[in-house]
Scaffold this motif. Structure first.
Motif, PDB file in Angstrom:
ATOM      1  N   CYS A   1      52.137  67.628  43.674  1.00  0.00           N
ATOM      2  CA  CYS A   1      52.897  66.499  45.665  1.00  0.00           C
ATOM      3  C   CYS A   1      51.789  66.931  45.815  1.00  0.00           C
ATOM      4  O   CYS A   1      50.946  66.418  46.504  1.00  0.00           O
ATOM      5  CB  CYS A   1      54.016  66.155  45.326  1.00  0.00           C
TER       6      CYS A   1
ATOM      7  N   CYS B   1      47.856  66.493  45.142  1.00  0.00           N
ATOM      8  CA  CYS B   1      48.124  65.121  45.955  1.00  0.00           C
ATOM      9  C   CYS B   1      47.517  64.536  47.270  1.00  0.00           C
ATOM     10  O   CYS B   1      46.309  63.954  47.904  1.00  0.00           O
ATOM     11  CB  CYS B   1      48.993  63.930  44.652  1.00  0.00           C
TER      12      CYS B   1
ATOM     13  N   LYS C   1      44.895  63.661  49.723  1.00  0.00           N
ATOM     14  CA  LYS C   1      44.747  62.258  50.864  1.00  0.00           C
ATOM     15  C   LYS C   1      44.107  62.928  51.922  1.00  0.00           C
ATOM     16  O   LYS C   1      43.985  62.108  52.583  1.00  0.00           O
ATOM     17  CB  LYS C   1      45.265  62.031  50.221  1.00  0.00           C
TER      18      LYS C   1
ATOM     19  N   CYS D   1      40.861  59.771  47.124  1.00  0.00           N
ATOM     20  CA  CYS D   1      42.087  59.332  45.735  1.00  0.00           C
ATOM     21  C   CYS D   1      43.206  60.076  46.226  1.00  0.00           C
ATOM     22  O   CYS D   1      43.213  61.288  46.202  1.00  0.00           O
ATOM     23  CB  CYS D   1      42.018  58.546  44.831  1.00  0.00           C
TER      24      CYS D   1
ATOM     25  N   CYS E   1      45.879  59.832  44.434  1.00  0.00           N
ATOM     26  CA  CYS E   1      45.812  60.697  42.618  1.00  0.00           C
ATOM     27  C   CYS E   1      44.592  61.004  41.608  1.00  0.00           C
ATOM     28  O   CYS E   1      45.236  62.186  40.859  1.00  0.00           O
ATOM     29  CB  CYS E   1      46.705  59.364  41.403  1.00  0.00           C
TER      30      CYS E   1
ATOM     31  N   LEU F   1      45.397  64.537  39.938  1.00  0.00           N
ATOM     32  CA  LEU F   1      46.343  64.312  38.618  1.00  0.00           C
ATOM     33  C   LEU F   1      45.004  63.857  37.040  1.00  0.00           C
ATOM     34  O   LEU F   1      45.692  64.260  36.432  1.00  0.00           O
ATOM     35  CB  LEU F   1      46.719  63.044  38.435  1.00  0.00           C
TER      36      LEU F   1
END
Length: 128
Positions: A44, A47, A51, A56, A58, A61
């Motif tokens: 998390c 990510c 951002k 992006c 995701c 991941l």
């Protein structure tokens, strides 16, 4: 129909002079909230950092597909160095991204925080 490109897009650098990272690779504990977030929920955190950098949500991941080297972590670190004009080398980025993944993401999150320039019209007007 064919398209003719007359000029190539240029990279945009917000800082002209080469600088160092605003925090060291092992300075993750200076911001305890950030450190705990990265420790307890690393996917998390990565990510959110991605951002915040304008990428992006995701994207980090995809690092699960890298076996030993984390390609997304390394490419984000290289991209951040280029955008912010930070000194370094691809070799350093590769080593840090391979052996200190969570520290690299904390360092990048700290850099984003310190480089964000608040745009407040009242500060500009009051300084005149």
């Amino acid at each position: 129909m064919s398209w003719v490109v007359s000029t190539q897009p240029q990279t945009v650098s917000t800082f002209n002079a080469a600088a160092d990272w605003s925090s060291g690779i092992c300075d993750c504990c200076q911001d305890m909230n950030q450190c705990c977030f990265a420790f307890w929920c690393f996917p998390c955190f990565a990510c959110k950092t991605s951002k915040d950098f304008g990428q992006c949500l995701c994207l980090p991941l995809l690092d699960v597909f890298g076996c030993f080297i984390h390609p997304i972590t390394m490419s984000m670190r290289v991209s951040m160095r280029h955008v912010y004009g930070i000194r370094g080398s691809l070799c350093d980025d590769c080593l840090c991204s391979t052996f200190c993944v969570s520290c690299v993401w904390c360092q990048m999150a700290t850099e984003i925080k310190k480089r964000q320039i608040p745009t407040m019209l009242s500060d500009i007007i009051s300084s005149r």
